[in-house]
Design an enzyme around this catalytic site. Sequence first.
Site, PDB file in Angstrom:
ATOM      1  N   GLU A  21      13.339  -4.154 -11.057  1.00  0.00           N
ATOM      2  CA  GLU A  21      11.917  -4.331 -11.671  1.00  0.00           C
ATOM      3  C   GLU A  21      11.406  -3.057 -12.177  1.00  0.00           C
ATOM      4  O   GLU A  21      11.038  -3.030 -13.583  1.00  0.00           O
ATOM      5  CB  GLU A  21      10.831  -4.704 -10.674  1.00  0.00           C
ATOM      6  CG  GLU A  21       9.694  -4.942 -11.148  1.00  0.00           C
ATOM      7  CD  GLU A  21       8.438  -5.093 -10.143  1.00  0.00           C
ATOM      8  OE1 GLU A  21       7.482  -4.485 -10.257  1.00  0.00           O
ATOM      9  OE2 GLU A  21       8.675  -6.159  -9.333  1.00  0.00           O
ATOM     10  N   GLY A  47      -7.011 -10.010   1.825  1.00  0.00           N
ATOM     11  CA  GLY A  47      -7.132  -9.172   0.562  1.00  0.00           C
ATOM     12  C   GLY A  47      -6.777 -10.131  -0.434  1.00  0.00           C
ATOM     13  O   GLY A  47      -6.691 -11.280  -0.286  1.00  0.00           O
ATOM     14  N   VAL A  48      -6.534  -9.912  -1.758  1.00  0.00           N
ATOM     15  CA  VAL A  48      -6.112 -10.653  -2.926  1.00  0.00           C
ATOM     16  C   VAL A  48      -4.713 -11.464  -2.457  1.00  0.00           C
ATOM     17  O   VAL A  48      -4.716 -12.612  -2.588  1.00  0.00           O
ATOM     18  CB  VAL A  48      -5.755  -9.642  -4.102  1.00  0.00           C
ATOM     19  CG1 VAL A  48      -5.458 -10.327  -5.307  1.00  0.00           C
ATOM     20  CG2 VAL A  48      -7.295  -8.892  -4.486  1.00  0.00           C
ATOM     21  N   MET A  49      -3.893 -10.766  -1.965  1.00  0.00           N
ATOM     22  CA  MET A  49      -2.671 -11.339  -1.653  1.00  0.00           C
ATOM     23  C   MET A  49      -2.693 -12.594  -0.467  1.00  0.00           C
ATOM     24  O   MET A  49      -2.418 -13.542  -0.442  1.00  0.00           O
ATOM     25  CB  MET A  49      -1.348 -10.440  -1.407  1.00  0.00           C
ATOM     26  CG  MET A  49      -0.919  -9.889  -2.659  1.00  0.00           C
ATOM     27  SD  MET A  49       0.158 -10.658  -3.639  1.00  0.00           S
ATOM     28  CE  MET A  49       1.819 -10.875  -2.666  1.00  0.00           C
ATOM     29  N   GLY A  50      -3.323 -11.984   0.581  1.00  0.00           N
ATOM     30  CA  GLY A  50      -3.575 -12.625   1.902  1.00  0.00           C
ATOM     31  C   GLY A  50      -4.275 -13.905   1.396  1.00  0.00           C
ATOM     32  O   GLY A  50      -4.358 -15.108   1.972  1.00  0.00           O
ATOM     33  N   ASN A  84       4.693  -4.771   1.799  1.00  0.00           N
ATOM     34  CA  ASN A  84       5.715  -4.057   1.281  1.00  0.00           C
ATOM     35  C   ASN A  84       6.456  -2.745   2.149  1.00  0.00           C
ATOM     36  O   ASN A  84       6.020  -1.690   1.787  1.00  0.00           O
ATOM     37  CB  ASN A  84       5.210  -3.344  -0.317  1.00  0.00           C
ATOM     38  CG  ASN A  84       5.848  -4.343  -1.340  1.00  0.00           C
ATOM     39  OD1 ASN A  84       6.929  -4.893  -1.127  1.00  0.00           O
ATOM     40  ND2 ASN A  84       5.239  -4.367  -2.481  1.00  0.00           N
ATOM     41  N   LYS A 117      13.833  -7.127  -0.707  1.00  0.00           N
ATOM     42  CA  LYS A 117      12.836  -6.941  -1.728  1.00  0.00           C
ATOM     43  C   LYS A 117      12.381  -5.599  -2.406  1.00  0.00           C
ATOM     44  O   LYS A 117      11.991  -5.475  -3.413  1.00  0.00           O
ATOM     45  CB  LYS A 117      11.388  -7.265  -0.723  1.00  0.00           C
ATOM     46  CG  LYS A 117      10.068  -6.958  -1.671  1.00  0.00           C
ATOM     47  CD  LYS A 117       9.975  -7.855  -2.872  1.00  0.00           C
ATOM     48  CE  LYS A 117       8.366  -7.819  -3.288  1.00  0.00           C
ATOM     49  NZ  LYS A 117       7.813  -6.512  -3.483  1.00  0.00           N
ATOM     50  N   GLY A 146      -5.403 -10.295   7.242  1.00  0.00           N
ATOM     51  CA  GLY A 146      -5.534  -9.628   5.953  1.00  0.00           C
ATOM     52  C   GLY A 146      -5.603 -10.550   4.956  1.00  0.00           C
ATOM     53  O   GLY A 146      -5.093 -10.982   4.238  1.00  0.00           O
ATOM     54  N   VAL A 198      -1.213  -6.852   5.431  1.00  0.00           N
ATOM     55  CA  VAL A 198      -2.086  -5.735   5.050  1.00  0.00           C
ATOM     56  C   VAL A 198      -1.294  -4.630   4.762  1.00  0.00           C
ATOM     57  O   VAL A 198      -0.087  -4.701   4.636  1.00  0.00           O
ATOM     58  CB  VAL A 198      -2.680  -5.438   6.428  1.00  0.00           C
ATOM     59  CG1 VAL A 198      -3.577  -6.489   7.150  1.00  0.00           C
ATOM     60  CG2 VAL A 198      -1.590  -4.780   7.656  1.00  0.00           C
ATOM     61  N   SER A 212       7.320 -11.620  -3.423  1.00  0.00           N
ATOM     62  CA  SER A 212       7.257 -11.295  -4.810  1.00  0.00           C
ATOM     63  C   SER A 212       6.569 -12.244  -5.597  1.00  0.00           C
ATOM     64  O   SER A 212       6.786 -13.250  -5.402  1.00  0.00           O
ATOM     65  CB  SER A 212       8.725 -10.737  -5.275  1.00  0.00           C
ATOM     66  OG  SER A 212       8.636 -10.356  -6.800  1.00  0.00           O
ATOM     67  N   HIS A 237      14.826  -5.483  -5.046  1.00  0.00           N
ATOM     68  CA  HIS A 237      14.259  -6.509  -6.193  1.00  0.00           C
ATOM     69  C   HIS A 237      13.391  -5.547  -7.047  1.00  0.00           C
ATOM     70  O   HIS A 237      13.190  -5.480  -8.155  1.00  0.00           O
ATOM     71  CB  HIS A 237      13.462  -7.532  -5.480  1.00  0.00           C
ATOM     72  CG  HIS A 237      12.256  -8.072  -6.388  1.00  0.00           C
ATOM     73  ND1 HIS A 237      11.220  -7.709  -6.943  1.00  0.00           N
ATOM     74  CD2 HIS A 237      12.381  -9.279  -7.208  1.00  0.00           C
ATOM     75  CE1 HIS A 237      10.526  -8.482  -7.543  1.00  0.00           C
ATOM     76  NE2 HIS A 237      11.202  -9.457  -7.916  1.00  0.00           N
ATOM     77  N   ASN A 238      12.659  -4.743  -6.315  1.00  0.00           N
ATOM     78  CA  ASN A 238      11.421  -3.852  -6.974  1.00  0.00           C
ATOM     79  C   ASN A 238      12.297  -2.613  -7.712  1.00  0.00           C
ATOM     80  O   ASN A 238      11.637  -2.141  -8.990  1.00  0.00           O
ATOM     81  CB  ASN A 238      10.436  -3.181  -5.878  1.00  0.00           C
ATOM     82  CG  ASN A 238       9.348  -4.208  -5.497  1.00  0.00           C
ATOM     83  OD1 ASN A 238       9.996  -5.464  -5.555  1.00  0.00           O
ATOM     84  ND2 ASN A 238       8.429  -3.559  -4.795  1.00  0.00           N
ATOM     85  N   ALA A 244       1.209  -1.400   4.193  1.00  0.00           N
ATOM     86  CA  ALA A 244       2.197  -0.969   5.016  1.00  0.00           C
ATOM     87  C   ALA A 244       1.879   0.319   5.532  1.00  0.00           C
ATOM     88  O   ALA A 244       0.982   0.903   5.072  1.00  0.00           O
ATOM     89  CB  ALA A 244       3.736  -0.833   4.085  1.00  0.00           C
TER      90      ALA A 244
END
Length: 474
Positions: free
Chosen positions: A189, A10-13, A102, A182, A8, A74, A128, A185-186, A76
């Site tokens: 947030e 993507g932007v995070m991966g 997530n 997590k 995966g 990727v 996070s 945490h959200n 969830a």
Amino acid sequence: MTHLGLIGVGVMGASFAQNLAENGHAVSLLDRDISKAQAVADAGADLAGDLIVCEDAQALINSLPQPRSILVLVPAGGPLDTVIDMLIPLLSQGDLIADLGNSNYLKTQERVARVEAAGLQFLGMGISGGAKGARIGPSIMAGGSKDSWARVQGPLRDASAKFEGEACCNWFGPGGSGHFIKMIHNGIEYADMQQIAETYGIMRDGLGMDATEIAAVFKSWMKGPLNSYLIEIAAEVAAAIDPKTSQPILDLILDKAGQKGTGRWSVIEALHLGAPASLMMAAVEARNISANKEGRTEMQAAFGASPVAMGAALGSRQEAIDILENAMIAAKVCAYVQGFEVLKRASDAFSWDLDLAAIARVWRAGCIIRSVFLDEISGVFDAGGHSNLALAPIFRDRLMATTPDLQRLVGAGVMHGQQVPALFAALGYHNMRRTGNSTANMIQGLRDYFGAHTFERIDDLGQAVNGPWHNTSK
């Protein structure tokens, strides 16, 4: 050096892969779009570790030393399960799959059981910090078997955020505990962002301040107890100018807030655990209402605009801003108190034995809710403090000093039609929690009257009795 797989890109991966490589680790990359993986590898060509592009899952697996460790970043749900189903028949006994998305912790519990039944290992890890955090150091919360964590903790600690040299990365317990942490945490947030939005609204609609003036207020709050990442970026968002129109970009953003579900999950799980989560709930509801822009416009046409100028209701502008700051401090404390109470309830209910101090430490850097409060919270729990943070001297004193201004602000806000659901929820929660003689006796009386649910008498505790409501002998 550790050699990991990552599926995966993507932007995070992509960001996390380059972070790992910068810290000297080799990463084999797999993505549906091989050109995307190649672009990530090319961009990281000068990093200390290797970024290796793989054309398919078998090539990824063949590139890794045994026992293999594969990180999955990727979306969830279905996409994650598709990847897991693809990997299970290709992997060998003892290989590890780690989900860094997530995911709902209940689904993580199911995946742990399914993957372990196939002779493999599985970790559910909350991460996070957004794309920037993934690249320069996120906060990482892991759950699963401790042996699994031992396999990957080295590179993950290397890549995580650091607070005074300490890695903001830890293992917390079995199953879905990492994703549960997590999730909460959200939820915090969500509450934090809603409070910021409400104070912004009071400054904009109640005090008549423009975006530049509001940015200056948020920036000034960074010098006190509200020092946090979200206040810092609130100042930057309010100060930003649109290059196309030369207007504050904040004034051009459509007022419909999105969400991906973690805040809602937090509320649902808190309700299941019997823990108060009114600030999270207010934040989720506010986003739900914001989504119906057309409906809100129709309501305004029918009933008139809600917010009106507050005039001198809070004194001078500077007095009002000081009151806003104190109200935010009180509400922020309440949000953390609620969040950690949910974590404690989950720890007890699921026998996770969560280390609350360690959770606070992991959140001190890298994550979205990082703030000066978290170092104080970890100190309270490290010192054996009560699980109710409101009773710790540092937070008790802070609440004693700031709650009067929260009450004053909420009162004035309600009188002038301001949107203050999270601030209102914080005040209501705190007032109920500090009331030794509540009104729940009436609820018990009503329940017994219509349903014979019984109640306890204060002069005979421990005995379930019924009231005289249907005594026909009178």
